[in-house]
Design an enzyme around this catalytic site. Structure first.
Site: not given
Length: 446
Positions: A32, A41, A234-235, A251, A267
């Site tokens: 994160s 988190r 969300f790496s 996402e 979207k």
């Protein structure tokens, strides 16, 4: 049911510790980078798995031995055989499987789906079983080694004392797309024709940029640039030998904890602007766009239908519809869909119901995938699939692998696109596809 052991360690940046573990087998970093208290988190780091599940052309291999079980049935059995209690007040992933599910795995979930016979660029699925993980809580600024066996925690702590491996080059040049601008705009127009003919309501059309990987290129060095250029919730970085992946996705496909499910479809997109007044105008334009809101609502309806197949009747809700979220490069409309998993339902069943995410296919999902395959004429691989973890304690978090670079077979690939509706304008959709990959390409630049 036993519980793992937890040992607190000094809380470094996850990427810094990952650099110390380079060279270890099957390094997995789920990070994160753009941190938020409720959404982003935690981060997780693991290597040297005790078991590996690979799926190729729909067939499962466990530690390179072919198995007759269906992939998700095999995964469910392995999850049940290794179930463990959750350690309260610690980050949710405390051991389990982590890795990627490629977009093409969707073929295995719907036998009637007819996709072109592309030569795959990655396996359908690669999930590694990690009995030992490093878990980071960024709100508390604390970190732990969580391990099934104390001696494994000892070994990992020893590895963390290694000097950080030197970084190579992050530069790749000479990119080309599988579409010219004219061909891409024609593809959008063709998709609109499918929609107007009543074949589908929406489809997500992308273009692929590729380049040869030069000698001396270092995928982890690139990830370290990417996480600064395009910080995301969300790496991740995966180094699985023949396949490496660097992602900066905003996402979430789905999260599950204690039977509570959350999906966060994206979207609707506008670029960021350095001028504050222009940036505000772009936000207003996105928030009031009938086309973008309709696009988002269609995918929310698809997700409600997907989750209702595995959730308790009446439990599927939409607490946020078309909420605005801003990132380093873009503004997005993001909705939140929640539900309560049926008690008899498995994690494999949940994945089968939700994968691939509706936001990167279209509606109806499987017909949209057929149209996508015919138009794009290339496999997507990890892109538009999912990356994340499935914990032995029942915790699951999977992203949708957009804003993602994948490296395999000597080729680097980056893809970008958007959802097409009856209101789509081909020229605007082409520009949006470039906006989606802009920060990734900047990370590759000299």
């Amino acid at each position: 049911m036993t519980a793992p052991h937890a040992r607190e360690i000094i809380c470094w940046e996850p990427a810094a510790l990952a650099q110390r573990l380079r060279g270890q087998k099957h390094l997995t970093l789920l990070e994160s980078v753009a941190r938020q208290e409720h959404l982003a988190r935690y981060s997780f780091l693991a290597c040297n798995p005790v078991q590996s599940l690979r799926v190729e052309k729909g067939r499962a291999f466990l530690d390179d031995v072919a198995r007759d079980e269906a992939p998700l049935a095999l995964l469910d059995r392995l999850m049940a055989d290794n179930a463990q209690a959750h350690l309260a007040h610690l980050p949710p992933f405390q051991g389990g499987f982590a890795g990627f599910i490629s977009y093409e795995f969707g073929q295995a979930l719907e036998p009637s789906l007819r996709l072109p016979g592309f030569r795959p660029i990655v396996p359908d699925m690669v999930l590694h079983r990690y009995d030992t993980v490093i878990a980071f809580d960024h709100m508390q600024e604390r970190a732990w080694i969580i391990a099934r066996h104390e001696q494994d925690a000892d070994e990992l702590e020893r590895l963390l004392k290694a000097k950080p491996a030197p970084l190579g080059s992050a530069v790749i040049e000479g990119w080309s797309s599988n579409f010219t601008r004219a061909a891409y705009e024609a593809a959008i127009a063709r998709t609109v024709e499918y929609i107007l003919a009543g074949d589908i309501f929406q489809a997500n059309i992308t273009q692929m940029f590729s380049a040869a990987i030069p000698q001396g290129f270092d995928a982890f060095a690139f990830y370290k640039v990417l996480r600064q250029t395009n910080p995301a919730t969300f790496s991740c970085f995966l180094d699985y030998g023949d396949v490496q992946v660097a992602s900066s996705s905003p996402e979430r496909l789905l999260n599950c904890m204690n039977g509570k499910i959350e999906a966060r479809p994206i979207k609707g997109t506008r670029p960021r602007d350095a001028d504050a007044a222009r940036d505000s105008a772009l936000i207003m334009e996105l928030a009031t766009s009938r086309k973008d809101r309709a696009e988002n609502v269609m995918i929310v309806d698809l997700l409600r239908n997907d989750l209702s197949r595995v959730c308790q009747p009446g439990s599927v809700r939409v607490p946020v519809l078309c909420g605005l979220e801003s990132y380093a490069n873009v503004h997005h409309l993001v909705s939140v869909v929640t539900g309560e998993l049926l008690r008899e339902q498995t994690i494999g069943g949940l994945v089968a119901a939700a994968f691939p995410g509706g936001s990167i296919t279209g509606a109806p999902k499987f017909r949209a995938m057929e149209i996508i395959g015919g138009i794009e004429q290339a496999p997507r691989g990890v892109y538009c699939g999912s990356i994340g973890y499935l914990g032995f304690n029942g915790a699951v978090d999977l992203n949708i692998a957009i804003r993602t670079a994948q490296f395999s077979g000597g080729v680097a690939r980056v893809q970008g696109g958007g959802g097409i509706t009856a209101r789509s304008q081909p020229a605007a959709e082409y520009e949006e596809s470039l906006t989606k990959v802009k920060r990734i390409m900047q990370a590759f630049a000299p």
